[in-house]
Design a protein around this motif. Structure first.
Motif, PDB file in Angstrom:
ATOM      1  N   PRO A   1       0.838  -1.106   0.211  1.00 34.89           N
ATOM      2  CA  PRO A   1      -0.036   0.029   0.093  1.00 34.89           C
ATOM      3  C   PRO A   1       0.869   1.423  -0.032  1.00 34.89           C
ATOM      4  O   PRO A   1       0.429   2.400  -0.607  1.00 34.89           O
ATOM      5  N   GLU A   2       1.957   1.345   0.507  1.00 28.83           N
ATOM      6  CA  GLU A   2       2.847   2.341   0.767  1.00 28.83           C
ATOM      7  C   GLU A   2       3.403   2.946  -0.801  1.00 28.83           C
ATOM      8  O   GLU A   2       3.624   4.137  -1.017  1.00 28.83           O
ATOM      9  N   VAL A   3       3.480   2.007  -1.600  1.00 29.04           N
ATOM     10  CA  VAL A   3       3.794   2.268  -3.064  1.00 29.04           C
ATOM     11  C   VAL A   3       2.554   2.438  -3.891  1.00 29.04           C
ATOM     12  O   VAL A   3       2.910   3.518  -4.608  1.00 29.04           O
ATOM     13  N   THR A   4       1.621   1.859  -3.911  1.00 29.63           N
ATOM     14  CA  THR A   4       0.425   1.910  -4.962  1.00 29.63           C
ATOM     15  C   THR A   4      -0.277   3.031  -4.325  1.00 29.63           C
ATOM     16  O   THR A   4      -0.983   3.983  -4.988  1.00 29.63           O
ATOM     17  N   GLY A   5      -0.355   3.483  -3.082  1.00 29.02           N
ATOM     18  CA  GLY A   5      -1.396   4.419  -2.262  1.00 29.02           C
ATOM     19  C   GLY A   5      -2.639   3.576  -2.071  1.00 29.02           C
ATOM     20  O   GLY A   5      -2.754   2.458  -2.875  1.00 29.02           O
ATOM     21  N   PRO A   6      -3.529   3.886  -1.008  1.00 32.06           N
ATOM     22  CA  PRO A   6      -4.498   3.176  -0.686  1.00 32.06           C
ATOM     23  C   PRO A   6      -5.550   3.089  -1.906  1.00 32.06           C
ATOM     24  O   PRO A   6      -6.262   1.833  -1.828  1.00 32.06           O
ATOM     25  N   ALA A   7      -5.832   3.875  -2.741  1.00 30.90           N
ATOM     26  CA  ALA A   7      -6.932   3.757  -3.870  1.00 30.90           C
ATOM     27  C   ALA A   7      -6.475   2.580  -4.673  1.00 30.90           C
ATOM     28  O   ALA A   7      -7.471   1.826  -4.960  1.00 30.90           O
ATOM     29  N   THR A   8      -5.386   2.508  -5.156  1.00 38.47           N
ATOM     30  CA  THR A   8      -4.902   1.733  -6.166  1.00 38.47           C
ATOM     31  C   THR A   8      -4.804   0.238  -5.332  1.00 38.47           C
ATOM     32  O   THR A   8      -5.147  -0.663  -5.908  1.00 38.47           O
ATOM     33  N   CYS A   9      -4.331   0.322  -3.975  1.00 40.89           N
ATOM     34  CA  CYS A   9      -4.542  -0.931  -3.375  1.00 40.89           C
ATOM     35  C   CYS A   9      -5.563  -1.637  -3.413  1.00 40.89           C
ATOM     36  O   CYS A   9      -5.947  -2.770  -3.477  1.00 40.89           O
ATOM     37  N   LEU A  10      -6.662  -0.800  -3.019  1.00 39.21           N
ATOM     38  CA  LEU A  10      -7.958  -1.055  -3.117  1.00 39.21           C
ATOM     39  C   LEU A  10      -8.788  -1.875  -4.366  1.00 39.21           C
ATOM     40  O   LEU A  10      -9.232  -2.786  -4.443  1.00 39.21           O
ATOM     41  N   ASP A  11      -8.180  -0.795  -5.432  1.00 34.06           N
ATOM     42  CA  ASP A  11      -8.403  -1.282  -6.828  1.00 34.06           C
ATOM     43  C   ASP A  11      -8.094  -2.583  -7.221  1.00 34.06           C
ATOM     44  O   ASP A  11      -8.604  -3.721  -7.731  1.00 34.06           O
ATOM     45  N   GLN A  12      -6.658  -2.809  -6.685  1.00 34.84           N
ATOM     46  CA  GLN A  12      -5.923  -4.302  -7.119  1.00 34.84           C
ATOM     47  C   GLN A  12      -6.794  -5.479  -6.297  1.00 34.84           C
ATOM     48  O   GLN A  12      -6.939  -6.394  -6.992  1.00 34.84           O
ATOM     49  N   LEU A  13      -7.124  -5.035  -5.083  1.00 34.04           N
ATOM     50  CA  LEU A  13      -7.761  -6.124  -4.262  1.00 34.04           C
ATOM     51  C   LEU A  13      -9.272  -6.283  -4.746  1.00 34.04           C
ATOM     52  O   LEU A  13      -9.616  -7.533  -4.862  1.00 34.04           O
ATOM     53  N   ARG A  14      -9.832  -5.499  -5.189  1.00 36.27           N
ATOM     54  CA  ARG A  14     -11.203  -5.637  -6.005  1.00 36.27           C
ATOM     55  C   ARG A  14     -11.032  -6.325  -7.033  1.00 36.27           C
ATOM     56  O   ARG A  14     -11.886  -7.316  -7.348  1.00 36.27           O
ATOM     57  N   ALA A  15      -9.821  -6.338  -7.909  1.00 36.81           N
ATOM     58  CA  ALA A  15      -9.966  -7.131  -8.870  1.00 36.81           C
ATOM     59  C   ALA A  15      -9.428  -8.447  -8.734  1.00 36.81           C
ATOM     60  O   ALA A  15      -9.859  -9.572  -9.617  1.00 36.81           O
ATOM     61  N   VAL A  16      -8.644  -8.656  -7.721  1.00 37.35           N
ATOM     62  CA  VAL A  16      -7.967 -10.002  -7.388  1.00 37.35           C
ATOM     63  C   VAL A  16      -8.746 -10.860  -6.615  1.00 37.35           C
ATOM     64  O   VAL A  16      -8.797 -12.137  -6.723  1.00 37.35           O
ATOM     65  N   LEU A  17      -9.540 -10.421  -5.508  1.00 39.23           N
ATOM     66  CA  LEU A  17     -10.331 -11.209  -4.573  1.00 39.23           C
ATOM     67  C   LEU A  17     -11.159 -12.223  -5.239  1.00 39.23           C
ATOM     68  O   LEU A  17     -11.091 -13.317  -4.804  1.00 39.23           O
ATOM     69  N   PRO A  18     -11.970 -11.701  -6.251  1.00 42.82           N
ATOM     70  CA  PRO A  18     -12.957 -12.711  -6.864  1.00 42.82           C
ATOM     71  C   PRO A  18     -12.254 -13.660  -7.438  1.00 42.82           C
ATOM     72  O   PRO A  18     -12.989 -14.675  -7.917  1.00 42.82           O
ATOM     73  N   GLU A  19     -10.889 -13.686  -7.677  1.00 44.73           N
ATOM     74  CA  GLU A  19     -10.192 -14.571  -8.615  1.00 44.73           C
ATOM     75  C   GLU A  19      -9.637 -15.530  -7.473  1.00 44.73           C
ATOM     76  O   GLU A  19      -9.211 -16.682  -8.142  1.00 44.73           O
ATOM     77  N   LEU A  20      -9.549 -15.525  -6.327  1.00 43.84           N
ATOM     78  CA  LEU A  20      -8.795 -16.318  -5.391  1.00 43.84           C
ATOM     79  C   LEU A  20      -9.719 -17.302  -4.826  1.00 43.84           C
ATOM     80  O   LEU A  20     -11.048 -17.162  -4.449  1.00 43.84           O
ATOM     81  N   PRO A  21      -9.061 -18.597  -4.634  1.00 43.66           N
ATOM     82  CA  PRO A  21      -9.928 -19.662  -4.103  1.00 43.66           C
ATOM     83  C   PRO A  21     -10.039 -19.461  -2.378  1.00 43.66           C
ATOM     84  O   PRO A  21      -9.067 -18.603  -1.959  1.00 43.66           O
ATOM     85  N   ARG A  22     -10.879 -20.308  -2.003  1.00 46.13           N
ATOM     86  CA  ARG A  22     -11.208 -19.945  -0.413  1.00 46.13           C
ATOM     87  C   ARG A  22     -10.028 -20.028   0.301  1.00 46.13           C
ATOM     88  O   ARG A  22      -9.951 -19.460   1.421  1.00 46.13           O
ATOM     89  N   SER A  23      -9.053 -20.962  -0.029  1.00 41.81           N
ATOM     90  CA  SER A  23      -8.073 -21.134   1.010  1.00 41.81           C
ATOM     91  C   SER A  23      -6.713 -20.010   0.804  1.00 41.81           C
ATOM     92  O   SER A  23      -5.841 -20.079   1.548  1.00 41.81           O
ATOM     93  N   ALA A  24      -6.869 -19.029  -0.135  1.00 45.55           N
ATOM     94  CA  ALA A  24      -5.957 -18.142  -0.390  1.00 45.55           C
ATOM     95  C   ALA A  24      -5.926 -17.129   0.781  1.00 45.55           C
ATOM     96  O   ALA A  24      -6.781 -16.779   1.598  1.00 45.55           O
ATOM     97  N   PHE A  25      -4.722 -16.362   0.954  1.00 44.65           N
ATOM     98  CA  PHE A  25      -4.531 -15.547   2.033  1.00 44.65           C
ATOM     99  C   PHE A  25      -3.790 -14.124   1.116  1.00 44.65           C
ATOM    100  O   PHE A  25      -3.364 -14.360   0.082  1.00 44.65           O
ATOM    101  N   VAL A  26      -3.907 -13.079   1.923  1.00 41.37           N
ATOM    102  CA  VAL A  26      -3.269 -11.865   1.445  1.00 41.37           C
ATOM    103  C   VAL A  26      -2.378 -11.285   2.370  1.00 41.37           C
ATOM    104  O   VAL A  26      -2.575 -11.321   3.632  1.00 41.37           O
ATOM    105  N   THR A  27      -1.177 -11.019   1.778  1.00 46.68           N
ATOM    106  CA  THR A  27      -0.009 -10.389   2.710  1.00 46.68           C
ATOM    107  C   THR A  27      -0.024  -9.058   2.136  1.00 46.68           C
ATOM    108  O   THR A  27      -0.146  -8.632   0.928  1.00 46.68           O
TER     109      THR A  27
END
Ligand code: FMN
Length: 350
Positions: free
Chosen positions: A71-97
């Protein structure tokens, strides 16, 4: 096996660090299939590409894996955009660091999607805040670590301080881990597992530039140092890198373009002093670029496939966890005991 392995569903209590220019889908999937926590670096990836990369990993492994945001590099808005794009692609067992504390919205998005949130911190205050944000796992980064540094404490000291305040938290250490002996020692000192980055730079599936891989294989701890030189694109954050001609120069050279990297067929110029690390699609003055590397490089010796690297570490870890005679680590953070190969001299390793 440990609370870290249980919490994230891993066979081995080890996370591979998300690393820009190094940890793409191939490395992430290979580490995950080998039973450790493979992690895809999202770094500055645009959301649509980040989603595509996450899909590639999900198609290549049925074992748990992670995605990493900075988040420090992307800024909070882009970080949230990345997550909104990626989270639907993840299987249940995935984690986020997350490298450092994420914004409240980002933390909530991860938790609402049902994935464990793993937050890397470098201070006791950040550890308190990360637990307040609902982190399932804290990664405690010591100054031995390669890459950007979140704090000023050696890893053992940070672990002791955070463990004393949070006896029940799931804690992994980052910095100084390259063998199963290192991992076993960290667990003996109160960690639930570890994260390693440098160990995975030279492995076959890593996308690091061949010169970067070779330099890590050849390096010993004192070939690394902490600097603030590679600030373009990621300012105000010291980082541990391999010595190179820029780091040792008496005078600053101009910040002109010294290299080019290709992403999805498009060329991106890289200025001298850029935070970008050299990947296998980078051409130019590679030796002058930021080659992030931790002090653990002393015990990193081979370019095996990730499966071999993880299997070796697991074997070492299991034999190190037999009857233990290890005494506590000395105050300077040097591991009390390690296993695996070392580099008595650089010449021998070549
Ligand atoms: C080449 C390199 C790139 C890194 N890039 C990232 C990154 O994109 N995101 C992140 O969370 N951490 C990144 N890190 C830091 C790691 O999360 C971790 O703190 C570090 O690798 C641990 O120390 P070690 O490299 O000695 O194992 C990077 C580290 C290295 C060596």
């Amino acid at each position: 096996m440990t609370r870290l392995a249980d919490r994230l569903g891993l066979a081995l209590p080890l996370l591979q660090a998300g690393m820009g220019a190094v940890a793409g889908p191939e490395l992430c999937a290979a580490v995950s299939r080998a039973g450790a926590g493979g992690t895809l670096a999202l770094y500055k990836e645009p959301p649509a590409r980040a989603a595509r990369l996450a899909r590639e990993v999900a198609a290549a492994t049925s074992c748990p894996f992670g995605v990493n945001v900075v988040p420090e590099v992307t800024g909070p808005a882009t970080c949230l955009d990345q997550l909104r794009a990626v989270l639907p692609e993840l299987p249940r067992s995935a984690f986020v660091t997350s490298f450092g504390l994420p914004d409240a919205d980002a933390a909530q998005a991860v938790q609402a999607a049902g994935h464990p949130l793993v937050i890397q911190v470098g201070t006791v205050t950040e550890a308190d805040a990360a637990l307040g944000q609902g982190a399932a796992v804290l990664v405690l980064q010591g100054t031995e670590a390669g890459g950007h540094l979140l704090g000023r404490l050696p890893v053992d000291r940070l672990l002791a301080d955070v463990r004393a305040r949070h006896p029940d938290a799931v804690l992994a250490v980052a910095g100084g881990i390259a063998t199963g002996g290192d991992l076993a020692d960290a667990i003996a000192r109160g960690a639930d597992g570890a994260m390693a980055g440098t160990l995975f730079i030279p492995v076959a599936e890593s996308t690091a530039h061949p010169t970067f891989k070779q330099r890590v294989i050849e390096a010993v701890a004192d070939d690394t140092l902490i600097t603030s030189l590679f600030h373009i694109g990621w300012p105000h954050r010291p980082h541990r890198v391999l010595r190179n001609p820029l780091v040792t120069a008496d005078q600053r050279a101009p910040a002109t373009f010294i290299a080019t990297t290709r992403v999805d067929g498009r060329e991106h110029p890289i200025p001298r002093y850029s935070a970008a690390a050299p990947g296998n699609d980078t051409t130019g003055r590679i030796e002058e670029m930021a080659m992030y590397c931790g002090r653990s490089c002393t015990r990193v010796t081979a370019r095996h496939p990730a499966a071999v690297t993880v299997a070796r570490l697991r074997q070492e870890y299991e034999s190190a966890r037999g009857p233990r005679t290890t005494s506590p680590s000395p105050a300077n953070g040097t591991p009390a005991r390690t296993s695996g190969s070392r580099k008595p001299t650089r010449i021998q390793e070549r």
